[in-house]
Design a protein around this motif. Structure first.
Motif, short mmCIF file in Angstrom:
data_model
loop_
_atom_site.label_atom_id
_atom_site.label_comp_id
_atom_site.label_asym_id
_atom_site.label_seq_id
_atom_site.Cartn_x
_atom_site.Cartn_y
_atom_site.Cartn_z
N CYS A 215 51.87 -41.84 -75.10
CA CYS A 215 50.63 -42.83 -75.05
C CYS A 215 50.55 -43.54 -73.92
O CYS A 215 51.23 -44.16 -73.17
CB CYS A 215 51.14 -43.85 -76.30
SG CYS A 215 49.94 -45.06 -76.56
N CYS B 214 54.79 -44.97 -73.94
CA CYS B 214 55.94 -44.53 -75.06
C CYS B 214 55.70 -43.06 -74.90
O CYS B 214 54.63 -42.23 -75.13
CB CYS B 214 55.56 -45.10 -76.49
SG CYS B 214 55.78 -46.87 -76.34
N ILE C 241 55.92 -40.06 -79.50
CA ILE C 241 54.73 -39.98 -80.33
C ILE C 241 54.53 -38.70 -81.02
O ILE C 241 54.30 -37.96 -80.40
CB ILE C 241 53.36 -40.73 -79.71
CG1 ILE C 241 53.85 -41.87 -78.89
CG2 ILE C 241 52.44 -40.89 -80.98
CD1 ILE C 241 54.09 -43.31 -79.67
N ALA D 242 49.02 -40.88 -85.56
CA ALA D 242 49.95 -40.81 -84.41
C ALA D 242 51.18 -41.50 -84.83
O ALA D 242 51.15 -42.81 -84.67
CB ALA D 242 49.25 -41.80 -83.20
N ALA E 128 53.24 -44.80 -83.22
CA ALA E 128 52.47 -45.47 -82.16
C ALA E 128 52.36 -46.86 -82.81
O ALA E 128 52.17 -47.06 -83.91
CB ALA E 128 51.14 -45.00 -82.11
N CYS E 129 52.15 -47.87 -82.10
CA CYS E 129 51.98 -49.48 -82.48
C CYS E 129 50.39 -49.37 -82.62
O CYS E 129 49.56 -48.31 -82.43
CB CYS E 129 52.43 -50.24 -81.43
SG CYS E 129 51.21 -50.30 -79.90
N GLY F 68 48.45 -48.50 -79.96
CA GLY F 68 48.57 -46.88 -79.49
C GLY F 68 47.72 -46.11 -80.50
O GLY F 68 46.75 -44.96 -80.12
#
Ligand code: SF4
Length: 441
Positions: free
Chosen positions: A24, A31, A34, A46, A49-50, A53
């Motif tokens: 990401c 990161c 993912i 994804a 992912a946060c 992201g």
């Protein structure tokens, strides 16, 4: 089908494909764990992912609908657009290449080669974020570390002028406050988290001890900490400007001194305020001084996905991470003199090549206005406001989504990108190489 992607299952006529351990580039955490699920050449999900992201992955498709290129705002074949762009860049006396924070390292390297060919200046997004940090590192040096080392060893963390709880949402989980490390097996319970800022933030709320200082007093607070570390007597009046008492500053220092391994993360809340590079230099000097007492490292919290890559590439090729002038045959770097914003504001450059996602957004208005008055070439995944005003727009695939290469995490660790989508557009690297070939010829 690449080595890291495979079809997952069939839903009706649609095959969902998953790309494991994709990278990401929505923030400097980069990161690399993912799992990107795609269907019909779009990102469907994804995993891990946060929010930031996930939004980044969701915002990009393969950009099939985007025009290949624009010349004077009208759709044009790629070859014609490349030729017009190369003509403008070659005809310029002093062109500027700028942006690159979301580009792959390979594209950044191609941009330096092009800037050298056309005899211009080049600078990355760093100038708008951590330029002062790079200047400070050149002035006083820095004691750094990888994020892996911080994860495994740091029992005291200090966040100064940065709010990763919002800007780098997985930083705590992957590398710092909440991470379980080899020598910090209890994770959050084994770490003391400190935060210095001018206001309360989600990061100060998540910290064990928050120290709210007055705006623009970072340098003073850091200088007092260095003085206290050396055992200098300190009057209350000497620290009044910081908004903290001598006792509170001493408390902050004691946490750092008692650490087995302390890590200080500095953000643009520190480097963007009064003092700028002197603030960052004061952090680096405090960290260096603390190494007489314990192990302590400093890491800048980098913002854009591959902002660090630009620093690396400019440093390998030109010897300096910022404000590189390649017009004289040998590289020269003078921040202020050859910084992109200053060159634009003063009207020193007569053409510009902008690479990347919305790089004009944080530019000051006079710089943006200058861009609109000179022949500007934009390489981007989408047609935005600057592309519409530019002489030439060239659509490129998105690094990490639909084109590969390498990106540097904020701690200078290079990671291979794993694109999940196929784009009809060339990568930025290819576009830059073709522009260079035309500019030479
Ligand atoms: S923390 Fe940053 S790099 Fe990691 S998933 Fe979130 S936005 Fe992407």
């Amino acid at each position: 089908m690449s080595l890291w992607s495979f079809p997952l299952f069939k839903k009706g006529h649609m095959t969902e494909t998953v790309v494991r351990n994709a990278v990401c580039l929505a923030c400097g955490c980069v990161c690399d764990d993912i799992d990107v699920h795609t269907a019909a050449n779009r990102v469907a999900r994804a995993e891990r992912a946060c929010e930031l992201g996930a939004a980044w992955f969701a915002a990009h498709d393969s950009h099939v609908a985007q025009p290949t290129a624009l010349v004077d705002g009208a759709p044009a074949p790629l070859e014609d657009a490349l030729r017009v762009a190369a003509q403008h860049l070659r005809a310029a006396h002093f062109p500027l290449v700028f942006g690159l924070g979301q580009a792959s390292t390979e594209a950044q390297r191609a941009a330096v080669a092009l800037a050298e060919t056309i005899g211009g200046a080049i600078e990355g997004h760093t100038a708008l974020t951590h330029g002062p940090t790079r200047i400070a590192a050149q002035l006083v040096g820095e004691v750094g570390a990888s994020l892996g080392e911080v994860r495994n060893r740091a029992d005291v963390l200090l966040f100064w002028g940065t709010n990763p709880a919002e800007s780098h949402p997985r930083h705590f989980e992957r590398y710092s406050a909440d991470a379980v490390g080899k020598f910090v097996p209890n994770g959050r319970a084994g770490r003391t988290v400190l935060a210095v800022d001018v206001r309360e933030t989600p990061t100060t709320a998540a910290s064990d001890h928050a120290f709210l200082i007055r705006p623009n007093s970072d340098f003073e607070a850091l200088t007092v900490l260095r003085a206290l570390l050396r055992g200098a007597p300190m009057r209350a009046s000497a620290v009044a400007e910081t908004g903290l008492s001598v006792e509170r500053l001493r408390e902050l220092l004691e946490h750092l001194k008692r650490a087995r391994y302390a890590a200080v993360f500095l953000g643009t809340g520190l480097t963007g305020t009064r003092g700028k590079h002197m603030n960052a230099a004061a952090v680096f000097q405090l960290v260096a001084d603390l190494n007489a007492v314990t192990k302590c490292v400093a890491l800048p919290m980098r913002d854009h996905g591959n902002e660090m890559g630009t620093d690396q590439v400019l440093s390998w090729t030109g010897g300096h991470p910022l404000a590189l002038d390649l017009s004289k045959g040998t590289p020269r770097s003078f921040p202020g003199e050859f910084s992109a914003v200053d060159l634009l504001r003063r009207g020193d450059v007569d053409a510009a090549l902008i690479v990347g996602d919305a790089p004009w957004a944080p530019l000051p208005r006079p710089a943006v206005e200058r861009l609109k008055r000179i022949p500007t070439v934009v390489i981007d995944s989408r047609v935005g406001p600057l592309s519409r005003a530019a002489k030439v727009h060239l659509t490129a695939a998105v690094a990490g989504i639909s084109s590969g290469g390498t990106a540097y995490r904020m701690d200078r660790v290079p990671l291979a990108l794993r694109p999940a989508l196929v784009s009809p557009h060339p990568s930025a690297e290819t576009v830059l190489e073709r522009l260079r070939a035309l500019a030479v010829g």
